[in-house]
Design a protein around this motif. Structure first.
Motif, short mmCIF file in Angstrom:
data_model
loop_
_atom_site.label_atom_id
_atom_site.label_comp_id
_atom_site.label_asym_id
_atom_site.label_seq_id
_atom_site.Cartn_x
_atom_site.Cartn_y
_atom_site.Cartn_z
N MET A 1 0.84 -1.17 0.00
CA MET A 1 0.00 0.00 0.00
C MET A 1 0.89 1.25 0.00
O MET A 1 1.82 1.36 0.79
CB MET A 1 -0.87 -0.03 1.25
CG MET A 1 -1.72 1.19 1.42
SD MET A 1 -2.84 0.96 2.81
CE MET A 1 -2.53 2.47 3.66
N VAL A 2 0.60 2.16 -0.85
CA VAL A 2 1.35 3.41 -0.95
C VAL A 2 0.53 4.51 -0.29
O VAL A 2 -0.68 4.58 -0.43
CB VAL A 2 1.62 3.76 -2.43
CG1 VAL A 2 2.31 5.10 -2.55
CG2 VAL A 2 2.45 2.67 -3.08
N THR A 3 1.23 5.37 0.46
CA THR A 3 0.59 6.46 1.19
C THR A 3 1.25 7.77 0.81
O THR A 3 2.44 7.82 0.56
CB THR A 3 0.73 6.23 2.71
OG1 THR A 3 0.08 5.02 3.03
CG2 THR A 3 0.13 7.35 3.50
N THR A 4 0.47 8.81 0.82
CA THR A 4 0.99 10.15 0.58
C THR A 4 1.01 10.89 1.92
O THR A 4 0.04 10.82 2.68
CB THR A 4 0.09 10.91 -0.41
OG1 THR A 4 0.05 10.18 -1.63
CG2 THR A 4 0.62 12.31 -0.66
N ILE A 5 2.12 11.57 2.20
CA ILE A 5 2.20 12.39 3.41
C ILE A 5 2.54 13.81 3.00
O ILE A 5 3.17 14.04 1.97
CB ILE A 5 3.24 11.85 4.42
CG1 ILE A 5 4.65 11.85 3.82
CG2 ILE A 5 2.85 10.46 4.89
CD1 ILE A 5 5.73 11.51 4.83
N GLN A 6 2.12 14.75 3.80
CA GLN A 6 2.41 16.14 3.52
C GLN A 6 3.63 16.57 4.32
O GLN A 6 3.73 16.29 5.52
CB GLN A 6 1.22 17.02 3.88
CG GLN A 6 0.02 16.76 3.00
CD GLN A 6 -1.14 17.69 3.34
OE1 GLN A 6 -1.04 18.54 4.23
NE2 GLN A 6 -2.24 17.53 2.63
N LEU A 7 4.55 17.24 3.64
CA LEU A 7 5.77 17.75 4.27
C LEU A 7 5.92 19.22 3.94
O LEU A 7 5.57 19.66 2.84
CB LEU A 7 7.01 17.01 3.76
CG LEU A 7 7.08 15.50 3.95
CD1 LEU A 7 8.30 14.95 3.23
CD2 LEU A 7 7.13 15.16 5.42
N GLN A 8 6.46 19.95 4.89
CA GLN A 8 6.83 21.32 4.60
C GLN A 8 8.01 21.29 3.61
O GLN A 8 8.81 20.34 3.63
CB GLN A 8 7.26 22.04 5.88
CG GLN A 8 6.14 22.19 6.89
CD GLN A 8 5.05 23.12 6.40
OE1 GLN A 8 5.32 24.13 5.74
NE2 GLN A 8 3.83 22.77 6.70
N PRO A 9 8.16 22.28 2.75
CA PRO A 9 9.28 22.29 1.81
C PRO A 9 10.64 22.15 2.50
O PRO A 9 11.52 21.44 2.00
CB PRO A 9 9.15 23.64 1.10
CG PRO A 9 7.69 23.96 1.19
CD PRO A 9 7.24 23.41 2.52
N ALA A 10 10.80 22.78 3.65
CA ALA A 10 12.08 22.68 4.36
C ALA A 10 12.32 21.25 4.84
O ALA A 10 13.46 20.76 4.82
CB ALA A 10 12.10 23.64 5.54
#
Length: 75
Positions: free
Chosen positions: A1-10
């Motif tokens: 299963m592939v998941t997307t996570i949100q990251l700040q650009p830094a």
């Protein structure tokens, strides 16, 4: 299963800097970092006791300066 996570650009930039090679995946990079940061084996009671004794020795002034240790070994 592939998941997307949100990251700040830094954060993404820092993660990119942690890669060992450009083709290392984020999954590989994160797992490598997690393996380095977490040791699932707890310290033994004996080890914890020795750590406590060492801390007590240092607080009581029973230690030696690290420089003396190096000098004795010619380092």
């Amino acid at each position: 299963m592939v998941t997307t996570i949100q990251l700040q650009p830094a954060t993404k930039s820092r993660l990119d800097d942690m890669k060992l090679h450009p083709r290392e995946t984020y999954d590989e990079t994160l797992n490598r970092l997690l393996d380095m940061a977490y040791d699932p084996e707890p310290l033994s009671e004996e080890t914890l006791q020795r750590i406590e004794e060492s801390i007590a020795d240092m607080r009581a002034g029973r230690g030696r300066p690290f420089e003396d240790y190096l000098r004795e070994r010619g380092l």
